[in-house]
Design an enzyme around this catalytic site. Structure first.
Site, short mmCIF file in Angstrom:
data_model
loop_
_atom_site.label_atom_id
_atom_site.label_comp_id
_atom_site.label_asym_id
_atom_site.label_seq_id
_atom_site.Cartn_x
_atom_site.Cartn_y
_atom_site.Cartn_z
N GLY A 110 25.09 -13.69 27.42
CA GLY A 110 25.15 -14.24 26.07
C GLY A 110 23.74 -14.58 25.58
O GLY A 110 22.76 -13.97 25.99
N LYS A 164 26.50 -34.47 31.29
CA LYS A 164 25.07 -34.51 31.60
C LYS A 164 24.69 -35.87 32.19
O LYS A 164 23.90 -35.94 33.14
CB LYS A 164 24.26 -34.22 30.33
CG LYS A 164 24.49 -32.82 29.78
CD LYS A 164 23.87 -32.66 28.41
CE LYS A 164 24.14 -31.28 27.83
NZ LYS A 164 23.64 -31.14 26.44
N GLU A 221 29.59 -25.74 17.40
CA GLU A 221 30.59 -24.70 17.62
C GLU A 221 31.65 -24.75 16.53
O GLU A 221 31.79 -25.74 15.80
CB GLU A 221 31.26 -24.90 18.98
CG GLU A 221 30.31 -24.88 20.17
CD GLU A 221 29.76 -23.51 20.46
OE1 GLU A 221 30.35 -22.51 19.98
OE2 GLU A 221 28.73 -23.42 21.16
N ALA A 238 20.66 -13.17 27.76
CA ALA A 238 19.83 -12.14 27.13
C ALA A 238 18.39 -12.61 26.98
O ALA A 238 17.44 -11.85 27.21
CB ALA A 238 20.41 -11.76 25.77
N VAL A 273 21.72 -17.11 26.18
CA VAL A 273 20.78 -17.54 27.21
C VAL A 273 20.49 -16.41 28.19
O VAL A 273 19.32 -16.16 28.54
CB VAL A 273 21.32 -18.77 27.97
CG1 VAL A 273 20.36 -19.18 29.08
CG2 VAL A 273 21.54 -19.93 27.01
#
Length: 439
Positions: free
Chosen positions: A13, A207, A192, A17, A15
């Site tokens: 995707g 996180k 999104e 690529a 990242v």
């Protein structure tokens, strides 16, 4: 020169690529810096017919990432699929089981399975690197795992979600409502199509749970995070905070207390003059409070293909620089078998106090009733202000309270008692005020 480091990338995707292009275009400089070549020998993605603008002719293609982890000629498995379950989890387990290093940007998987994966990596003598899983391009994982060794961390807090920070920044700076800012964030690609995971605080919670483990040497406990998102923050809250000298940020906060570890994610008022208040847009920031170092703040791009790919590439380069027999830092800062069970802290007074906004009917005795309900719950008020609308007696008025340090349970009990009085014209708004060392 040492033999080339061969990597396989699962997920092509944005990242994946970006990482493929970075390694391809920086091939020579990476070899000079790392002392060996880094070459991509295998990839895996869902659609091999899609044009990604990448030259994939010289790499092996695998439809199944777990098959690539088991069978490909690779030294490092880079997982950029996402999600806390399969295929990402199964593929990482397969890679570690075969003695391959793993680099991942998958905070959801780490929040759920991180301790298990760390144990497997350590038992097989390989690395599990995940700099990109928290705060994008900010090197906070490496700093906590390696640079702060010897420090005792007391508190860690920060802005860990760029979508939420962008929305709150636009509301503040451009006097826009939440829905309008969210729509703009979606149009720009910062949010999104289904933004719930971000704006409800869950992304930040994952996180934070990872950072908590690194900071305090405990097992990851993402289910123990108190989570509250930003969907209820109104432009009126933004204005009120501004008048009181604060900015509203969605913070993840973890701190050590005498009774255990506290983890919480929620909208927070921070003083305008603090460094964290100056962090705007999609930028992330993490502040670490330690006994030897004092306070360290790291800030930078928290998301996006290039920022995340930069962190992933840094993890790959660290593996390329390592040599046989070199003692690796444990994935979670200390050996996974030595992590302490997570012990949740008992409720304590919140040092920064609370902001409480109430829309009330404009009638006699309301102020006195509010003050009485607060006193009954042992809440000391720093200030109480009525924002009246002149000449509009029939319109509900806003009462703003700022408390001194108090217990959350006391605040909730007082608010419930006020609601029972019958003079509120809407749901109360309660926001914590976070004190910083600068304030």
């Amino acid at each position: 020169m040492t033999d080339a480091l061969k990597i396989g990338i699962a997920g092509l995707g944005t990242v994946g690529a970006a990482l493929f292009r970075a390694i391809s275009t920086r091939h020579n400089s990476l070899a000079e810096i790392c002392g060996r070549e880094i070459i991509i020998t295998a990839v895996s993605a869902r659609d091999r017919t899609r044009d990604r603008g990448l030259d994939l002719d010289s790499v092996a293609w695998f439809d199944d990432p777990a098959a690539m982890a088991r069978e490909a000629d690779i030294d490092v498995f880079v997982e950029l699929i996402g999600g806390d379950g399969d295929p990402a989890h199964a593929a990482v387990l397969a890679a570690l089981g075969r003695g391959r290093h793993v680099v991942t940007a998958n905070k959801a998987m780490l929040a759920k399975h991180g301790v298990e994966l760390a144990r497997l990596a350590e038992s097989n003598g390989v690395l599990l690197n995940f700099e990109a899983a928290v705060a994008g391009g900010i090197p906070v994982i490496k700093a906590m795992r390696e640079s702060l060794t010897g420090n005792s961390i007391q508190r860690i807090y920060g802005i860990l979600n760029g979508t939420c920070n962008y929305i709150l920044t636009r509301m503040q700076r451009d006097n826009m409502g939440f829905a309008e800012c969210l729509s703009e964030a979606q149009r720009l690609g910062y949010a999104e199509a289904d933004p719930a995971f971000d704006i409800e605080g869950n992304d930040t919670a994952h996180k934070l749970a990872i950072l908590t483990s690194l900071a305090f040497g405990t097992e990851i406990a993402s289910d123990e995070v108190y989570v509250e998102g930003i969907t209820n923050i109104s432009i009126d809250d933004i204005h009120a905070a501004d008048e009181l000298g604060y900015r509203i940020k969605l913070l993840g906060v973890a701190q050590r207390t005498a009774s255990g570890i506290e983890q919480r994610v929620h909208p927070t008022m921070v003083p305008k003059g603090s460094m964290i208040a100056q962090v705007e847009g999609v930028t992330n920031a993490v502040t670490i409070e330690a006994d030897i170092l004092g306070e360290l703040m790291l800030s930078g791009p928290g998301a996006g293909g290039d920022a995340t790919a930069s962190a992933v590439l840094g993890d790959v380069a660290d593996i390329a620089k390592s040599r046989p027999g070199h003692q690796h830092a444990p994935a979670l800062g200390r050996p996974a078998t030595q992590l302490e069970p997570y012990r949740r802290a008992r409720m304590q007074s919140h040092e920064g106090g609370y902001f409480i906004s109430l829309k009330v009917e404009d009638r006699a005795g309301v102020f006195a009733s509010i003050a009485t309900r607060m006193a009954e719950n042992a809440i000391s008020l720093e200030s109480i202000v009525q924002r009246a609308r002149p000449g509009r007696a029939a319109v509900p008025q806003t009462v703003i309270l700022v408390t001194h340090a108090t217990m959350e349970s006391n605040v909730r009990a007082a608010v419930d008692a006020i609601k029972a009085e019958g003079y509120l014209a809407g749901e109360p708004q309660v926001i914590r005020i976070e004190r910083t060392r600068e304030s």
